[in-house]
Design a protein around this motif. Sequence first.
Motif, PDB file in Angstrom:
ATOM      1  N   LYS A   1      -3.598   5.236   3.870  1.00 30.81           N
ATOM      2  CA  LYS A   1      -3.056   3.892   3.641  1.00 30.81           C
ATOM      3  C   LYS A   1      -3.433   2.926   4.755  1.00 30.81           C
TER       4      LYS A   1
ATOM      5  N   THR B   1      -5.849  -0.408   4.786  1.00 27.33           N
ATOM      6  CA  THR B   1      -5.359  -1.717   5.222  1.00 27.33           C
ATOM      7  C   THR B   1      -6.245  -2.293   6.319  1.00 27.33           C
TER       8      THR B   1
ATOM      9  N   ASP C   1       1.908  -2.529   4.563  1.00 27.35           N
ATOM     10  CA  ASP C   1       1.494  -1.133   4.715  1.00 27.35           C
ATOM     11  C   ASP C   1       2.762  -0.314   4.915  1.00 27.35           C
TER      12      ASP C   1
ATOM     13  N   ILE D   1      -0.072  -8.363   2.635  1.00 24.16           N
ATOM     14  CA  ILE D   1      -0.158  -6.905   2.517  1.00 24.16           C
ATOM     15  C   ILE D   1       0.965  -6.260   3.313  1.00 24.16           C
TER      16      ILE D   1
ATOM     17  N   ILE E   1       0.878  -1.165   0.000  1.00 27.59           N
ATOM     18  CA  ILE E   1       0.000   0.000   0.000  1.00 27.59           C
ATOM     19  C   ILE E   1       0.917   1.217   0.000  1.00 27.59           C
TER      20      ILE E   1
ATOM     21  N   ILE F   1      -2.613   4.835  -3.416  1.00 24.21           N
ATOM     22  CA  ILE F   1      -3.767   5.532  -2.850  1.00 24.21           C
ATOM     23  C   ILE F   1      -3.583   7.042  -2.965  1.00 24.21           C
TER      24      ILE F   1
END
Length: 690
Positions: free
Chosen positions: A20, A24, A82, A80, A12, A106
């Motif tokens: 962000k 998440t 972040d 994922i 992200i 984003i």
Amino acid sequence: MKRTLNLRNIGIIAHVDAGKTTVTERMLYYTGLTHKLGNVDDGNTVTDSDPQEAKRGITISSSAVSTQWQLNDQLYDINIIDTPGHVDFAVEVERSLRVLDGAIAIFCGASGVQSQSESVWMQSDKYGVPKIGFINKMDRIGADFEKTVQQIEATFGIQTLVLQIPIGSGDEFEGIIDIVSQKAMYWNTSDAGNTWTSQAIPDGYVQNAEEHRNQLLEQIAGYDDVFMEAFLEELPITEEMIHDAIRRITLERSAIPILCGSAFKNIGVQPLLDAVSRYLPSPLDLDTVEGYNPEENIQQTRNRNEDEVCTAFAFKVLTNKYVGTIAMVRIYAGSIIPGSFLLNPRTGKKERISRIIRIQADKMDEMSRAVAGDICGLIGVKNVTTGDTLTELNAPFVLEAIQFPDPVISLAIEPKAKNDEKKFGEALAKIASEDPSLQVKVDPQTGQTLLLGMGELHLEVRLELLRSQFGLDVNQGDPKVSYREQLTSTVTHREVFKKQSGGDGQYADISFEIGPRDDAEKGLLFINEIKGGVIPKEFISNVEKGFIQAMKNGVLLGYPVESMKVILFDGGTHEQDSHGYDFEIAAVHGFKAAAQQAGVELLEPIMIAEITCPEEFLGKITGDVNRRRGMITSIHESGQKQTVVAEVPLKETFGYISTVRTLTSGRGSVSLHMDSYKPVPQGILETIDV
């Protein structure tokens, strides 16, 4: 193999305050990994589990978490990461993108594309990472979807594939229209957005939605030959055909799919998870990984599958008080099981893997086996650092390492208590091993310990870590700028080094041209034009090594030389007295003498300051920028506020965040990131402490 095919390793990425971490958190909640919505403002998010992250409301360290998402009849494993948005922690973004297959970029619907958006975008392009875009915060006052899309296209020079458009904006933002299915989607507030309804498109949006769909189909046909054939022959176009074509375009990085929503208001996150599953690559979408054999010094490739020779890349090293060192790795090929041994080609030593864990932010799950495509933690390793490759014992193989930027700011620090000196040294070594953008040095003149980093906030956070995690109280000096020196003209010089002290003497003779580089690259450009063997080949590398060493201390104020060009064209040796080290010494002495003739100027780091404030404070901000020797490059509207973008010398930005808050009564914010080095004005040069 099906598991790897349905695996998504994603990051992200975005500028500060684009949402962000909130995105998440919603992804983890809607995939069922968490059962309570976490919010940054409440300090209870999964990925910002560090006390400093909760306190400051920003992401400092990239966090890995694994979850699953069901799309149609397929279950997708999603890893994922972040990443931080603040530029002081850009190294976290860099090393995360190095091991990811795809990313969600984003953007804030109100503030649009920011300068830090460009930084993280360029980092992702550097590693060829396919992306999908998510325009967040459509509920913000001043949110403008179409304007943000235009900014994305103009700033990054890439075509967008608009897959959704918002229904309303700001306080009137209600839901989204899916362009592919031509349905309006509304999320239920009664169950925190867990469910939604699909309805007919509202009358006022029908024409706009049809226009966007026609445009989307034309765009896809322009990029995808398979789709173009069906489009031109006016064959039935199914949603599956559209999704398949968008996936191919995304993987080729020809265009970027754009979705929208508001993570905070629980709108649009599930379609984003669908897009991750549909469009972003699996580890199998890239056939091989490139590296080289350090023993034979030849390029090699390995296939990205479980049957290949094990190849893992350490992108982060953590210290855990319960289990010790954890090496976070991306496995590119083969597999690893607990109890196995792997080779670290950098050290030439083997490492025993005692345990393998999947990190769920601040929790750990045991793994019995990790395979190609996995991102996991290895426990038991002793001498692994960021950028190391781990491979099978009899198959040395090295992947390209990560290049980290040089620090731009330093602090002199010492423990308050004298009996803490040993603990102080051990703690500094640990935090430096975890953060490659942080350096610890001892000033040879003063004997002080220097902590060097990427910005004031970066050092502030690391000092707080010394206090909170290691229980150390620290005295600190004022921050100092890491200047650079630069030659201003080209000169020719001959340097003869000779010394006789009984027995074999020392002798080296070099003639060279030295001056600034004529390209934009940093470091030394060394050109060997020696003919006839007047300097043996084995000594040429010593000359280059000497100039590289000399660049570490300039002749003006002793700061490193940013870049330099040297052409070695003549020289001589003594049959008995010449040695390689003599030519290193000659190069160092020659540099000092020639640099004085060439002329030297001092360079200072210039920051890009992005200050956002209400219009009523604009005059105060611009006046303050001018007082700081800043140069304003643009002022533009950003939602309901004005954004001033300026170039400001780093020396003038110390304490700037507090100043901006004071000038704007707490309603302004500032983002700073390093841009370039520029000459220091003569009047300022005289005030600089060495």
